[in-house]
Write a protein that holds these residues in place. Structure first.
Motif, PDB file in Angstrom:
ATOM      1  N   ARG A 403       0.864  -1.183   0.000  1.00  0.00           N
ATOM      2  CA  ARG A 403       0.000   0.000   0.000  1.00  0.00           C
ATOM      3  C   ARG A 403       0.900   1.232   0.000  1.00  0.00           C
ATOM      4  NH1 ARG A 403      -5.250  -0.962   1.856  1.00  0.00           N
ATOM      5  NH2 ARG A 403      -6.057  -2.830   0.830  1.00  0.00           N
ATOM      6  N   ARG A 404       1.040   1.895   1.175  1.00  0.00           N
ATOM      7  CA  ARG A 404       1.887   3.087   1.249  1.00  0.00           C
ATOM      8  C   ARG A 404       3.022   2.946   2.261  1.00  0.00           C
ATOM      9  NH1 ARG A 404      -0.657   7.880   3.140  1.00  0.00           N
ATOM     10  NH2 ARG A 404       1.094   8.964   2.173  1.00  0.00           N
ATOM     11  N   GLY A 405       2.990   1.902   3.073  1.00  0.00           N
ATOM     12  CA  GLY A 405       3.889   1.829   4.205  1.00  0.00           C
ATOM     13  C   GLY A 405       5.079   0.907   4.012  1.00  0.00           C
ATOM     14  N   ILE A 406       5.868   0.829   5.084  1.00  0.00           N
ATOM     15  CA  ILE A 406       7.028  -0.064   5.173  1.00  0.00           C
ATOM     16  C   ILE A 406       6.969  -0.733   6.546  1.00  0.00           C
ATOM     17  CG2 ILE A 406       9.554  -0.211   5.279  1.00  0.00           C
ATOM     18  CD1 ILE A 406       9.657   2.216   3.412  1.00  0.00           C
ATOM     19  N   GLN A 407       7.282  -2.003   6.579  1.00  0.00           N
ATOM     20  CA  GLN A 407       7.325  -2.744   7.841  1.00  0.00           C
ATOM     21  C   GLN A 407       8.717  -3.326   8.046  1.00  0.00           C
ATOM     22  OE1 GLN A 407       4.263  -5.615   7.182  1.00  0.00           O
ATOM     23  NE2 GLN A 407       2.598  -4.115   7.345  1.00  0.00           N
ATOM     24  N   ILE A 408       9.107  -3.441   9.307  1.00  0.00           N
ATOM     25  CA  ILE A 408      10.393  -4.021   9.675  1.00  0.00           C
ATOM     26  C   ILE A 408      10.132  -5.145  10.665  1.00  0.00           C
ATOM     27  CG2 ILE A 408      12.641  -3.604  10.739  1.00  0.00           C
ATOM     28  CD1 ILE A 408      12.327  -0.645   9.808  1.00  0.00           C
ATOM     29  N   TRP A 409      10.609  -6.331  10.336  1.00  0.00           N
ATOM     30  CA  TRP A 409      10.422  -7.508  11.187  1.00  0.00           C
ATOM     31  C   TRP A 409      11.762  -7.859  11.835  1.00  0.00           C
ATOM     32  CZ3 TRP A 409       6.527 -11.779   9.537  1.00  0.00           C
ATOM     33  CH2 TRP A 409       5.354 -11.192   9.061  1.00  0.00           C
ATOM     34  N   ILE A 410      11.744  -8.063  13.141  1.00  0.00           N
ATOM     35  CA  ILE A 410      12.940  -8.390  13.909  1.00  0.00           C
ATOM     36  C   ILE A 410      12.741  -9.783  14.506  1.00  0.00           C
ATOM     37  CG2 ILE A 410      14.429  -7.723  15.825  1.00  0.00           C
ATOM     38  CD1 ILE A 410      13.183  -4.864  15.527  1.00  0.00           C
ATOM     39  N   PRO A 411      13.467 -10.792  14.038  1.00  0.00           N
ATOM     40  CA  PRO A 411      13.293 -12.135  14.610  1.00  0.00           C
ATOM     41  C   PRO A 411      13.880 -12.197  16.010  1.00  0.00           C
ATOM     42  CG  PRO A 411      15.111 -12.131  13.048  1.00  0.00           C
ATOM     43  CD  PRO A 411      14.487 -10.764  12.970  1.00  0.00           C
ATOM     44  N   ILE A 412      13.165 -12.843  16.923  1.00  0.00           N
ATOM     45  CA  ILE A 412      13.641 -12.972  18.296  1.00  0.00           C
ATOM     46  C   ILE A 412      13.454 -14.410  18.772  1.00  0.00           C
ATOM     47  CG2 ILE A 412      13.235 -10.569  18.921  1.00  0.00           C
ATOM     48  CD1 ILE A 412      10.661 -11.478  20.314  1.00  0.00           C
ATOM     49  N   ALA A 413      14.299 -14.812  19.697  1.00  0.00           N
ATOM     50  CA  ALA A 413      14.117 -16.102  20.347  1.00  0.00           C
ATOM     51  C   ALA A 413      12.877 -16.043  21.226  1.00  0.00           C
ATOM     52  CB  ALA A 413      15.352 -16.438  21.188  1.00  0.00           C
ATOM     53  N   VAL A 414      12.136 -17.145  21.250  1.00  0.00           N
ATOM     54  CA  VAL A 414      10.929 -17.173  22.074  1.00  0.00           C
ATOM     55  C   VAL A 414      11.312 -16.986  23.534  1.00  0.00           C
ATOM     56  CG1 VAL A 414       9.011 -18.619  22.855  1.00  0.00           C
ATOM     57  CG2 VAL A 414       9.701 -18.639  20.453  1.00  0.00           C
ATOM     58  N   GLY A 415      10.617 -16.088  24.188  1.00  0.00           N
ATOM     59  CA  GLY A 415      10.915 -15.789  25.584  1.00  0.00           C
ATOM     60  C   GLY A 415      10.234 -14.527  26.060  1.00  0.00           C
ATOM     61  N   PRO A 416      10.546 -13.366  25.455  1.00  0.00           N
ATOM     62  CA  PRO A 416       9.903 -12.122  25.889  1.00  0.00           C
ATOM     63  C   PRO A 416       8.403 -12.142  25.637  1.00  0.00           C
ATOM     64  CG  PRO A 416      11.844 -11.684  24.534  1.00  0.00           C
ATOM     65  CD  PRO A 416      11.560 -13.146  24.417  1.00  0.00           C
ATOM     66  N   SER A 417       7.683 -11.415  26.461  1.00  0.00           N
ATOM     67  CA  SER A 417       6.244 -11.267  26.273  1.00  0.00           C
ATOM     68  C   SER A 417       5.972 -10.185  25.237  1.00  0.00           C
ATOM     69  CB  SER A 417       5.587 -10.874  27.597  1.00  0.00           C
ATOM     70  OG  SER A 417       6.016  -9.574  27.988  1.00  0.00           O
ATOM     71  N   PHE A 418       4.717 -10.078  24.825  1.00  0.00           N
ATOM     72  CA  PHE A 418       4.334  -9.002  23.915  1.00  0.00           C
ATOM     73  C   PHE A 418       4.531  -7.629  24.573  1.00  0.00           C
ATOM     74  CE2 PHE A 418       2.056 -12.403  21.665  1.00  0.00           C
ATOM     75  CZ  PHE A 418       2.356 -12.074  20.348  1.00  0.00           C
ATOM     76  N   ASP A 419       4.289  -7.536  25.876  1.00  0.00           N
ATOM     77  CA  ASP A 419       4.520  -6.261  26.564  1.00  0.00           C
ATOM     78  C   ASP A 419       5.981  -5.848  26.456  1.00  0.00           C
ATOM     79  OD1 ASP A 419       1.873  -6.085  27.294  1.00  0.00           O
ATOM     80  OD2 ASP A 419       2.187  -6.858  29.322  1.00  0.00           O
TER      81      ASP A 419
END
Length: 529
Positions: A403-419
């Motif tokens: 559309r109009r935007g840009i997204q950046i994905w950062i892979p992380i090891a499972v552990g941290p919460s969404f907060d």
């Protein structure tokens, strides 16, 4: 094989969901005089090793919490469990969460074995003592299994030990040898990118579904082209009922033809094997436009009751009252084709896996332009994030939204919460936004932002999704949410909707998948000072 011996195994499993063989057919062993054994390293509720001997047409099995050892001075606790079918002897993959034994499994060792001092190992097991010689990749020499206690419930406690012989090794620890003898991979690596899935709705000898599937064949694509407006399409090992194939779903761009449902299915067949690793093991939120991209779409999260039984699915036990509980999980290419035929023009997968839905595997940055944000302004903000991520030594990948935007994905090891991931992304983006505050608004409501861009960290929440890589978008020409190389942010010809379903297969053929490294690298987010 005696079916009755496998009754306890089957009773503990729901073969409509669990990707395990059900024992419908016995495989021939290569040497009739050499029964086989396997040891599977199995991470379910807790790590243990499943030790299995081929006896009488089944795998007689023990769970060994700390694993077999070559050290003759160490005795291992073992627990006699239900017999397993011979089809299970080379199973390596993932058992779905919520099912009996849910977790990841590797073939830690295998080989052949011989009974010692008996010609009737089944009777020896029943009597509570079995001496065996193992000829494996890791395990060698004479082992003894001895029953120590039989509970009133029928549960049997055993000991497993190695004799003092020439194969004995003092201090030998199975955890020092964590890799599969089949694939050379660890449990973590198999869980992150399994090669195959077992589908228990098929006969056991046909249950393996290739997860690194090739694109649809030319014959399969030709069969799609030969169908009339509707019909039955055999593709990726499934029989799909496809409808309204000549219906226009995406209006034309200038100088182009409109995009029909047949075109969308052809693209989906091309892209599904590439996209599968990003969707596998995740709930899918479908953004449906049954009447095409020019109409108002709607979110369809629940897998409908009329969906075919073979579709992979997940029951979300943590759903609040009134929320969706049963989701589609695209664990095989044909499942994505089903979604596309169902009118899902956009595919949005959860950023957590079904086995740990409260723990994300990505931290997400969504650069959302406002009405007055120019494309060059958005590129500037993306480049600043690129620099910031490089500064804190964090690996990430960028993609256009289509559309109009840009997204950046950062892979992380499972552990941290969404907060925790949300707080980390907010801190990073506020640091970036402080460099050019005239471009950014932190207001929640869009009409309060004064047309400025929002650096949206709030997508880091359970059941919040960003459009999947390579998903179409509901707009003219069927643009695609396209992963890009970081240096493409410096290309003056780049546009957010530059790639469509017509040219994306060619781009992939020429350049490969620049997003692939988000699947290979689990990392810990560092503090931002």
């Amino acid at each position: 094989m005696s079916p009755d011996r496998l009754a306890p195994y089957r009773a503990k499993r729901d073969f409509a969901k669990t990707a395990e063989p059900s024992g419908g057919r016995v495989k021939k062993r290569p040497d009739a005089d050499a029964p086989r054994f396997v040891v599977q390293r199995h991470r379910a509720r807790r790590l243990h090793y499943d030790f299995r001997l081929e006896i009488g047409g089944v795998l007689v099995s023990w769970a060994v919490p700390k694993g077999p050892t070559l050290d003759p001075d160490i005795r291992r606790a073992a627990f006699h469990v239900e017999d397993h079918p011979l089809d299970y002897i080379d199973f390596e993959g993932v058992i779905p969460a919520g099912e009996y034994g849910g977790g990841d499994v590797i073939v830690w060792d295998n080989g052949t074995w011989e009974p010692h001092d008996t010609d009737d190992p089944a009777t020896a097991v029943a009597d509570g003592e079995l001496h065996i010689d193992l000829y494996g990749e890791k395990l060698h020499g004479r082992f003894v299994l001895v029953r120590t206690r039989k509970q009133s419930s029928g549960k049997e406690e055993w000991l497993m030990l190695h004799k003092h012989d020439e194969a004995a090794v003092a201090g030998w620890n199975p955890e020092d040898h964590p890799r599969s003898v089949l694939s050379g991979r660890t449990n973590d690596e198999v869980k992150a990118d399994p090669d195959r899935l077992w589908r228990s709705d098929l006969p056991a000898d046909q249950a393996a579904v290739a997860l690194k599937a090739a694109p649809a064949t030319e014959d399969e694509l030709a069969a799609l082209d030969e169908l009339g407006k509707s019909g039955s399409w055999a593709v990726f090992g499934r029989e799909l009922r496809v409808t309204n194939l000549d219906k226009v779903l995406f209006p034309a761009r200038k100088g182009e033809e409109p995009v029909t449902k047949r075109d969308l299915l052809r693209y989906t067949a091309h892209i599904a094997p590439v996209l599968l690793p990003y969707l596998r093991g995740r709930a899918l939120n479908m953004h449906r436009f049954p009447n095409g991209a020019t109409t108002k779409g709607f979110w369809h999260k629940a897998l409908p009751d009329h969906a075919p039984d073979w579709l992979p699915r997940w029951d979300y036990t943590g759903a609040d009252p009134g929320e969706t509980t049963t989701y589609l999980v695209v664990d095989e290419p044909a499942a994505l084709l089903w979604a596309a035929n169902f009118g899902a023009l956009e595919w949005h997968a959860w950023t957590s896996l079904t086995d740990e839905p409260d723990r994300p595997t990505y931290a997400l940055i969504d650069l959302d332009p406002g009405e007055h944000t120019s494309w060059e302004d958005l590129l500037t903000l993306a480049r600043l994030h690129r620099t910031a991520l490089e500064h804190v030594h964090v690996h990430a990948r960028a993609k256009l939204t289509g559309r109009r935007g840009i997204q950046i994905w950062i892979p992380i090891a499972v552990g941290p919460s969404f907060d925790e991931t949300r707080a980390w992304v907010e801190q990073l983006s506020r640091t970036v936004g402080a460099v050019l505050p005239e471009l950014v608004s932190w207001k929640w409501q869009k009409d309060e932002r004064g047309g400025l861009a929002r650096l949206d960290y709030t997508q880091n929440a359970i059941n919040k999704t960003l459009v999947a890589p390579y998903s179409p978008r509901a707009a003219a020409g069927a643009p695609v949410s396209a992963p890009i190389e970081w240096d493409e942010l410096d290309d003056p010809s780049l546009r957010p909707d530059a790639f469509t379903i017509r040219d994306m297969p060619g781009r992939l053929a020429r350049h490969g998948d620049p997003f692939r490294t988000v699947l290979d690298l689990g990392q810990v987010l560092p503090p931002i000072s």
